[in-house]
Design a protein around this motif. Structure first.
Motif, mmCIF file in Angstrom:
data_model
loop_
_atom_site.group_PDB
_atom_site.id
_atom_site.type_symbol
_atom_site.label_atom_id
_atom_site.label_comp_id
_atom_site.label_asym_id
_atom_site.label_seq_id
_atom_site.Cartn_x
_atom_site.Cartn_y
_atom_site.Cartn_z
ATOM 1 N N GLY A 104 -5.056 84.204 33.248
ATOM 2 C CA GLY A 104 -3.418 84.893 32.830
ATOM 3 C C GLY A 104 -2.553 84.928 33.349
ATOM 4 N N THR A 113 -2.445 84.535 28.418
ATOM 5 C CA THR A 113 -3.325 83.769 28.934
ATOM 6 C C THR A 113 -3.075 82.729 28.996
ATOM 7 N N SER A 114 -3.710 81.962 30.111
ATOM 8 C CA SER A 114 -3.145 80.314 30.164
ATOM 9 C C SER A 114 -4.532 79.647 30.355
ATOM 10 N N GLY A 115 -6.093 79.368 30.737
ATOM 11 C CA GLY A 115 -6.731 78.988 30.829
ATOM 12 C C GLY A 115 -6.806 77.871 31.733
ATOM 13 N N ARG A 137 -6.908 77.337 26.668
ATOM 14 C CA ARG A 137 -6.713 78.266 26.193
ATOM 15 C C ARG A 137 -8.198 79.072 25.303
ATOM 16 N N SER A 155 -5.214 72.018 29.046
ATOM 17 C CA SER A 155 -4.570 71.630 29.394
ATOM 18 C C SER A 155 -3.790 70.423 30.329
ATOM 19 N N TYR A 170 0.111 72.301 26.468
ATOM 20 C CA TYR A 170 -1.396 71.944 26.209
ATOM 21 C C TYR A 170 -1.729 71.155 24.702
#
Length: 457
Positions: free
Chosen positions: A201, A250-252, A391, A397, A411
């Motif tokens: 992230g 967080t972004s994954g 995530r 995503s 997402y």
């Protein structure tokens, strides 16, 4: 409460017609941090000599439309009322302010505190106690030396350090500034590491006032934060000393973290980020096939671009890139827009061009080399989506590219398949477009990544 004050003047002593205040900054400090600010240029109603213009950078033209002292006197009274007047060599600043008020027929009186005298007491043995040299020895940077706000801000940071030294228990009173800074950094380190997860992230460092001072990204934010605290670089230590709060998202997906970092740096322009701050792109390298089918490159203003390959924040950076291609791919000056359209280019005389401009090289051979640039900087399809990690294990995503440009990300639940491009577009949060984000997507795709590539019309 303190009122930390710095002034710039057009004379060494107050004189009504040639020694007046030309700038003032007041920082209100509650004993813990700066909580308010007043800063303004002042028209001195007299000429500013070249010596003082060179010293401060303030010219007669800059103050021509600025308020006169009597127009800001009430503000100065309000910001200093009931507060200790603090200055580095306070007698100078206080003396000028008193004299300006005296010229208005008002007796100005405040309790004063001199950070020079306090520094001599709490930080003995320094080679110099001038503001610039003292702050430099303590790692306090001042990016606007001899301007009121820059010097006042540096004095405020110095005061913070002196107040901490003064309040420490006897066994620590002789502790050096470096040790004090190290103790504070150790404290914020534990706080930051406790807060940041071991996840992919974007993270944010904030100062006491809640201003974002640094933005970073990582596939493991916890580990990346640890690396910040291992620095010995002066600027890095200064950032850690100012660090007061940590935030993250967080972004994954690593690609989304890259894109979010770039967008957020342009939005907030944190003072400790060096890259990707500019949000203004002035020039492009366009490409086209001219008659008789030769691949051309040309630098054009962004508003005139018709088929941009890359965008740049200045003409010179675009020129540097194009000239690097000339050498790397043996391109011709004529077909890069750097010489007239009907001449044999000078590079051919230097044997740096194979002679496409003099009909000594075939179009096929020339385009084969020029085409490698296009392959490097053009997406394989104009419209496609990248399906990457989400995530959580239950999430995917989406990174969307349309008409050859990054559009946004989103997402969705992995258990729900995508049935159409329209459905895919509806899942995406549209992003502000900056040309350098296309470079980020291209660069990421060329790495050893595991993702799904989904072209569509």
């Amino acid at each position: 409460m303190f009122a930390i004050i710095d002034i710039e003047t057009c004379g060494g002593n107050y004189e009504f017609r040639k020694g007046r205040i030309i700038e003032i900054c007041i920082l209100v400090h509650d004993g813990l941090q700066v909580v308010d600010k007043f800063s303004t240029l002042i028209n001195p109603e007299c000429h500013i000599g070249t010596f003082f213009t060179r010293l401060s950078g303030i010219s007669n033209e800059m103050v021509a439309d600025a308020p006169r002292f009597h127009e800001v006197a009430k503000d100065i009274l309000a910001f200093t009322e009931g507060r200790i007047f603090v200055g580095h060599n306070v007698a100078f600043d206080y003396g000028f302010v008193k004299a300006e008020f005296a010229a208005l027929g008002y007796k100005y009186k405040r309790e004063t505190l001199c950070t020079v005298r306090l520094s001599r007491k709490l930080l003995p043995g320094k080679l110099s106690y001038s503001l610039g040299k003292l702050c430099s020895s303590l790692g306090i940077e001042n990016e606007a030396r001899h301007r009121a706000e820059g010097d006042a801000t540096a004095t405020a940071k110095l005061l913070d350090l002196l107040l901490q030294l003064k309040s420490m228990t006897p066994q620590y009173k002789n502790m050096g500034a470096a040790d004090l800074m190290s103790r504070k950094i150790d404290k914020i380190k534990q706080y930051a590491l406790d807060k940041l997860p071991e996840a992919c992230g974007v993270y944010y460092f904030l100062d006491k006032e809640g201003h974002i001072i640094y933005i970073g990204k990582s596939t493991n934010m916890y580990s990346r934060a640890q690396s910040h605290f291992n620095t010995r670089e002066k600027k890095g230590l200064k950032m850690l000393y100012e660090l007061h709060e940590v935030d993250f998202e967080t972004s994954g997906s690593e690609l989304i973290a890259l894109l979010r970092e770039a967008e957020e740096i342009k939005r907030h322009k944190p003072r400790y980020n060096r890259m990707r701050k500019s949000d203004s792109f002035t020039h492009c390298i366009d490409w086209f096939k001219g008659n008789p089918g030769i691949i051309n490159f040309k630098i054009v203003p962004r508003e005139e671009s018709e088929n941009a390959l890359l965008s740049f924040v200045t003409y010179s950076t675009a020129r540097d890139r194009l000239e690097s291609w000339l050498d790397e791919y043996t391109l011709c000056l004529r077909y890069c827009g750097l010489t007239s359209d009907d001449s044999v280019c000078f590079n051919h005389q230097l044997r740096k061009c194979n002679g496409i401009c003099s009909s000594e090289e075939s179009i096929f051979d020339y385009n084969l080399r020029a085409g490698k640039i296009l392959e490097k900087y053009i997406f394989p399809d104009p419209n496609f989506a990248i399906i990457d990690k989400g995530r959580s294990p239950e999430e995917n995503s989406i990174i969307l590219v349309e008409n050859g440009h990054y559009t946004g990300y989103g997402y969705y639940d992995r258990s729900e398949p995508i049935h159409s491009p329209e459905e895919l577009r509806g899942m995406v949060k549209r992003a502000i477009y900056y040309p350098d984000t296309d470079d980020l997507v291209r660069g990421w795709m060329k790495g050893p990544r595991s993702y799904k590539y989904l072209p569509f019309k």
